[in-house]
Enzyme design. Structure first.
Site, short mmCIF file in Angstrom:
data_model
loop_
_atom_site.label_atom_id
_atom_site.label_comp_id
_atom_site.label_asym_id
_atom_site.label_seq_id
_atom_site.Cartn_x
_atom_site.Cartn_y
_atom_site.Cartn_z
CG ASP A 196 -2.07 0.93 1.14
OD1 ASP A 196 -2.29 1.51 0.05
OD2 ASP A 196 -2.77 1.12 2.15
CG HIS A 233 0.15 2.06 -9.49
ND1 HIS A 233 -0.12 1.72 -8.18
CD2 HIS A 233 -0.93 2.76 -9.91
CE1 HIS A 233 -1.31 2.20 -7.84
NE2 HIS A 233 -1.82 2.83 -8.87
CG LEU A 285 9.50 -17.22 -3.15
CD1 LEU A 285 9.40 -17.15 -1.62
CD2 LEU A 285 9.87 -15.83 -3.70
C1 FPP Z 1 -1.74 0.32 -3.28
O1 FPP Z 1 -1.35 1.61 -3.53
C2 FPP Z 1 -1.28 -0.59 -4.30
C3 FPP Z 1 -2.06 -1.13 -5.28
C4 FPP Z 1 -3.47 -0.82 -5.46
C5 FPP Z 1 -1.55 -2.07 -6.25
C6 FPP Z 1 -0.24 -2.73 -5.94
C7 FPP Z 1 0.39 -2.91 -7.25
C8 FPP Z 1 1.69 -2.91 -7.52
C9 FPP Z 1 2.74 -2.85 -6.47
C10 FPP Z 1 2.16 -2.93 -8.90
C11 FPP Z 1 1.67 -4.09 -9.73
C12 FPP Z 1 2.04 -5.42 -9.17
C13 FPP Z 1 2.56 -6.44 -9.88
C14 FPP Z 1 2.74 -7.80 -9.24
C15 FPP Z 1 2.96 -6.27 -11.26
P1 FPP Z 1 -2.46 2.74 -3.60
O2 FPP Z 1 -2.63 3.11 -5.04
O3 FPP Z 1 -3.71 2.30 -2.92
O4 FPP Z 1 -1.74 3.87 -2.79
P2 FPP Z 1 -2.42 5.03 -1.94
O5 FPP Z 1 -3.21 4.35 -0.84
O6 FPP Z 1 -1.23 5.78 -1.44
O7 FPP Z 1 -3.27 5.81 -2.88
#
Ligand code: FPP
Length: 253
Positions: A31, A48, A142
């Protein structure tokens, strides 16, 4: 709990596999990508993208630290409600990640599993996911599970539906349903329950992640935003886990 084991986790020295101080299964709620980007005046997609780099670092850290099972919450069933452009950015990154990383992950001995409603992704992504699972199925270094379009309540409801159908078809006696047998209907069948669930970015919620499987998991929260996460933050979380006393409802011995 030996102090040496905690130091080992902090310094990056390797605790022994099979050691109780080391979680067999770490599950992570990644997150803070959006906030990381906002702090830099960048579009959310930049967060992202940086998050994908953190995924790479974390997989490497799990291998280096001999953690056998790693589960990453990459896309929740609720994430479909984000603006279409952001959904497209996230699915695009996922597509790119599988295509560009699969060879390396396979070489590293990583077995890939996907949980969640993959049928909602574009068909080319679905095909890539199946190919990644098939190609890596014999790997043992893993076990990487990626939760995609995943929601725990949906998973539990689907399991209840499948059990009910088995009862209806005369294949299952309701009296025989136990916690263990019911778990066999979950998408995580064959995957040990997480010992440690870690969430980044300071939020302290499970957000519909592994609700059944987390019954006895240790929860660790860190203020670090996901794109800043890496080997030392992973080691710190292992050290925090090593300090916890797990009793599984029993009294301390
Ligand atoms: C939360 O940050 C994260 C996500 C919604 C997606 C997690 C995705 C990735 C790390 C990249 C894609 C993954 C792979 C495996 C290719 P948020 O956008 O909710 O952040 P915020 O709460 O600060 O707005």
């Amino acid at each position: 709990m030996a102090i040496g084991q905690i130091q080992a986790a902090v310094t990056g020295a390797r605790p022994e596999a099979g050691d109780d101080a080391l979680p067999a299964h770490v599950a992570i709620i990644m997150d803070g990508n959006g906030r990381w980007a906002a702090q830099r005046g960048l579009p959310r997609v930049a967060g992202h993208r940086a998050g994908v780099q953190a995924v790479r670092r974390t997989i490497e850290a799990a291998v280096a630290q001999h953690v056998g099972w790693l589960t990453l919450y990459a896309f929740s069933s609720e994430n479909w409600r984000r603006p279409e452009t952001e959904v497209r950015d996230l699915t695009g990154l996922l597509r790119h990640f599988i295509r560009s990383e699969l060879d390396e992950l396979h070489r590293e001995g990583v077995r890939i599993r996907i949980i969640g409603d993959r049928g909602r992704f574009d068909t080319d992504i679905q095909a890539d996911l199946v190919a990644a699972e098939r190609r890596t199925t014999a790997n043992t270094r893993l076990n990487l599970t990626v939760a995609l379009s995943y929601g725990a309540r949906g998973e539990i409801a689907a399991a209840a539906r499948a059990a009910a159908e088995a009862v209806r078809d005369g294949k299952l006696d309701p009296a025989s349903i136990t916690e263990e047998s019911f778990a066999g209907y979950l998408s995580t069948f064959g995957i040990p329950d997480p010992d440690l669930i870690l969430r980044t970015s300071g939020e302290r919620r499970l957000s519909n992640f592994l609700l059944w499987q987390s019954a006895y998991a240790e929860l660790v929260f860190t203020d670090v935003l996901w794109p800043d996460f890496g080997a030392s933050e992973f080691a710190e979380a292992l050290a925090e886990y090593a300090r916890r006393e797990r009793r599984f409802g029993a009294r301390p011995g």
